[in-house]
Design a protein around this motif. Structure first.
Motif, PDB file in Angstrom:
ATOM      1  N   THR A   8       0.848  -1.186   0.000  1.00 30.57           N
ATOM      2  CA  THR A   8       0.000   0.000   0.000  1.00 30.57           C
ATOM      3  C   THR A   8       0.887   1.240   0.000  1.00 30.57           C
ATOM      4  OG1 THR A   8      -1.735  -1.146   1.257  1.00 30.57           O
ATOM      5  CG2 THR A   8      -1.834   1.256   1.188  1.00 30.57           C
ATOM      6  N   GLY A   9       0.622   2.130  -0.931  1.00 31.78           N
ATOM      7  CA  GLY A   9       1.386   3.373  -1.009  1.00 31.78           C
ATOM      8  C   GLY A   9       0.646   4.386  -1.851  1.00 31.78           C
ATOM      9  N   THR A  10       1.150   5.588  -1.896  1.00 30.26           N
ATOM     10  CA  THR A  10       0.545   6.596  -2.759  1.00 30.26           C
ATOM     11  C   THR A  10       1.124   6.453  -4.167  1.00 30.26           C
ATOM     12  OG1 THR A  10       2.201   8.212  -2.045  1.00 30.26           O
ATOM     13  CG2 THR A  10       0.073   8.197  -0.882  1.00 30.26           C
ATOM     14  N   ALA A  11       0.498   7.137  -5.121  1.00 30.71           N
ATOM     15  CA  ALA A  11       0.855   6.936  -6.528  1.00 30.71           C
ATOM     16  C   ALA A  11       1.215   8.249  -7.221  1.00 30.71           C
ATOM     17  CB  ALA A  11      -0.289   6.259  -7.269  1.00 30.71           C
ATOM     18  N   VAL A  12       2.043   8.113  -8.255  1.00 26.99           N
ATOM     19  CA  VAL A  12       2.429   9.230  -9.112  1.00 26.99           C
ATOM     20  C   VAL A  12       1.746   9.063 -10.466  1.00 26.99           C
ATOM     21  CG1 VAL A  12       4.325  10.372 -10.318  1.00 26.99           C
ATOM     22  CG2 VAL A  12       4.692   9.445  -8.029  1.00 26.99           C
ATOM     23  N   LEU A  65       3.799   3.812  -9.483  1.00 23.95           N
ATOM     24  CA  LEU A  65       3.862   4.668 -10.658  1.00 23.95           C
ATOM     25  C   LEU A  65       2.749   4.263 -11.612  1.00 23.95           C
ATOM     26  CD1 LEU A  65       5.530   6.890 -12.159  1.00 23.95           C
ATOM     27  CD2 LEU A  65       6.794   5.017 -13.237  1.00 23.95           C
ATOM     28  N   VAL A  66       1.929   5.231 -12.015  1.00 21.59           N
ATOM     29  CA  VAL A  66       0.849   4.966 -12.967  1.00 21.59           C
ATOM     30  C   VAL A  66       1.218   5.662 -14.272  1.00 21.59           C
ATOM     31  CG1 VAL A  66      -1.625   5.068 -13.409  1.00 21.59           C
ATOM     32  CG2 VAL A  66      -0.793   4.920 -11.052  1.00 21.59           C
ATOM     33  N   ALA A  67       1.569   4.866 -15.274  1.00 23.57           N
ATOM     34  CA  ALA A  67       2.121   5.391 -16.520  1.00 23.57           C
ATOM     35  C   ALA A  67       1.215   5.091 -17.711  1.00 23.57           C
ATOM     36  CB  ALA A  67       3.511   4.801 -16.757  1.00 23.57           C
ATOM     37  N   GLY A  68       1.587   5.676 -18.862  1.00 21.92           N
ATOM     38  CA  GLY A  68       0.846   5.447 -20.089  1.00 21.92           C
ATOM     39  C   GLY A  68       1.262   4.167 -20.789  1.00 21.92           C
ATOM     40  N   VAL A  92       4.441  -0.683 -10.918  1.00 21.50           N
ATOM     41  CA  VAL A  92       4.134   0.220 -12.028  1.00 21.50           C
ATOM     42  C   VAL A  92       2.853  -0.287 -12.665  1.00 21.50           C
ATOM     43  CG1 VAL A  92       4.897   1.204 -14.219  1.00 21.50           C
ATOM     44  CG2 VAL A  92       6.589   0.649 -12.463  1.00 21.50           C
ATOM     45  N   ILE A  93       1.888   0.591 -12.830  1.00 25.62           N
ATOM     46  CA  ILE A  93       0.617   0.255 -13.465  1.00 25.62           C
ATOM     47  C   ILE A  93       0.567   0.980 -14.801  1.00 25.62           C
ATOM     48  CG2 ILE A  93      -1.904   0.363 -13.270  1.00 25.62           C
ATOM     49  CD1 ILE A  93      -1.516   0.509 -10.197  1.00 25.62           C
ATOM     50  N   ALA A  94       0.285   0.256 -15.873  1.00 29.11           N
ATOM     51  CA  ALA A  94       0.230   0.856 -17.209  1.00 29.11           C
ATOM     52  C   ALA A  94      -0.640  -0.016 -18.114  1.00 29.11           C
ATOM     53  CB  ALA A  94       1.635   0.989 -17.791  1.00 29.11           C
ATOM     54  N   PRO A  95      -1.135   0.546 -19.220  1.00 30.05           N
ATOM     55  CA  PRO A  95      -1.929  -0.272 -20.151  1.00 30.05           C
ATOM     56  C   PRO A  95      -1.106  -1.334 -20.860  1.00 30.05           C
ATOM     57  CG  PRO A  95      -2.398   2.074 -20.452  1.00 30.05           C
ATOM     58  CD  PRO A  95      -1.187   1.974 -19.577  1.00 30.05           C
ATOM     59  N   SER A  96       0.196  -1.089 -21.057  1.00 33.63           N
ATOM     60  CA  SER A  96       1.045  -2.078 -21.716  1.00 33.63           C
ATOM     61  C   SER A  96       2.503  -1.784 -21.385  1.00 33.63           C
ATOM     62  CB  SER A  96       0.830  -2.077 -23.229  1.00 33.63           C
ATOM     63  OG  SER A  96       1.073  -0.786 -23.771  1.00 33.63           O
ATOM     64  N   PHE A  97       3.316  -2.840 -21.483  1.00 36.75           N
ATOM     65  CA  PHE A  97       4.742  -2.753 -21.192  1.00 36.75           C
ATOM     66  C   PHE A  97       5.526  -3.428 -22.312  1.00 36.75           C
ATOM     67  CE2 PHE A  97       2.608  -2.947 -17.073  1.00 36.75           C
ATOM     68  CZ  PHE A  97       3.227  -1.939 -16.352  1.00 36.75           C
ATOM     69  N   LEU A 123      -7.339   6.297 -12.622  1.00 36.96           N
ATOM     70  CA  LEU A 123      -6.326   6.401 -11.569  1.00 36.96           C
ATOM     71  C   LEU A 123      -5.603   7.738 -11.644  1.00 36.96           C
ATOM     72  CD1 LEU A 123      -4.817   2.793 -11.639  1.00 36.96           C
ATOM     73  CD2 LEU A 123      -6.031   3.845  -9.713  1.00 36.96           C
ATOM     74  N   TRP A 124      -5.251   8.173 -12.854  1.00 35.38           N
ATOM     75  CA  TRP A 124      -4.609   9.482 -13.009  1.00 35.38           C
ATOM     76  C   TRP A 124      -5.486  10.577 -12.404  1.00 35.38           C
ATOM     77  CZ3 TRP A 124      -3.243   8.712 -18.877  1.00 35.38           C
ATOM     78  CH2 TRP A 124      -2.003   8.062 -18.985  1.00 35.38           C
ATOM     79  N   ASP A 125      -6.757  10.581 -12.781  1.00 35.29           N
ATOM     80  CA  ASP A 125      -7.680  11.607 -12.277  1.00 35.29           C
ATOM     81  C   ASP A 125      -7.760  11.556 -10.754  1.00 35.29           C
ATOM     82  OD1 ASP A 125      -8.232  12.415 -14.872  1.00 35.29           O
ATOM     83  OD2 ASP A 125     -10.095  11.265 -15.022  1.00 35.29           O
ATOM     84  N   LEU A 126      -7.824  10.353 -10.208  1.00 38.31           N
ATOM     85  CA  LEU A 126      -7.965  10.196  -8.757  1.00 38.31           C
ATOM     86  C   LEU A 126      -6.754  10.734  -8.017  1.00 38.31           C
ATOM     87  CD1 LEU A 126      -9.371   9.047  -6.226  1.00 38.31           C
ATOM     88  CD2 LEU A 126      -8.257   6.857  -6.731  1.00 38.31           C
TER      89      LEU A 126
END
Length: 200
Positions: A8-12, A65-68, A92-97, A123-126
């Protein structure tokens, strides 16, 4: 390797797509010896920008990290993962890697979570509107929760087990040390031999 069970942590919110490994860590920093000490090189070419997201006070100490889409494309440098881990990121959360980046991440205890583009945008908006929102990444249940957002993710079971146990490829192989030694003892003497692994 550090195990990953529940974090559990905060996100960028990194609203960028096609972030390649050279952007994550420029090549001049990849000449160092060792797997640690790369936090100061993470996104080095972006750091002087006034809108550098990781320097924003509300995101200091974030560990998700929430990335594109297409995060980690480009060269296969493992240093990109080391820099993210050294900075304190656990997921890292993203639609694809990039496949190679994802493999490097999972091999170093950094969980790469694939999520739908719509979910990433939510998630970005939040985290832009409420940066202190806790993001729970649960590898035991393969689920992410942030505020009212909840979604599941998939990961190959053998990789999931290795992360849960904190085992890299070598550590995973050493789980079978006795079986390997027994097999080697049964092999004909004229065949090639391996040197017994040292665990101390």
């Amino acid at each position: 390797m550090r195990s990953f069970t529940v974090h559990t942590g905060t996100a960028v919110p990194l609203r960028r797509s096609n972030v390649d490994t050279d952007q994550i860590i420029p090549g001049e920093f990849c000449k160092r010896i060792g797997r640690t000490g790369y936090a100061d090189a993470l996104f080095a070419e972006w750091r002087d920008s006034p809108d550098y997201i990781l320097a924003q006070p509300q995101y200091l100490g974030a560990s998700v990290l929430v990335a594109g889409r297409d995060f980690g494309i480009g060269s296969s440098r493992e240093h990109a993962v080391w820099a993210l881990v050294d900075h304190g990121f656990r997921a890292v959360i993203a639609p694809s890697f990039s496949d190679i980046f994802r493999g490097n991440a999972l091999g170093n205890g950094l969980l790469a979570v694939q999520a739908a583009q719509e979910t990433v945008e939510r998630l970005w908006d939040l985290v832009e509107s409420a940066p202190d929102t806790p993001v729970l990444v649960d590898l035991e249940r393969n689920a992410v929760t942030a505020g009212e957002i909840r979604f599941g993710f998939t990961i190959e079971e053998h990789l999931r087990q290795r992360l849960l146990l904190g085992l890299d490829e070598i550590g995973n192989t050493l789980r079978w040390e006795e079986e390997i030694a027994s097999y080697e003892q049964r092999r004909p003497g004229w065949m090639p031999r391996t040197v017994p692994a040292r665990t101390s």
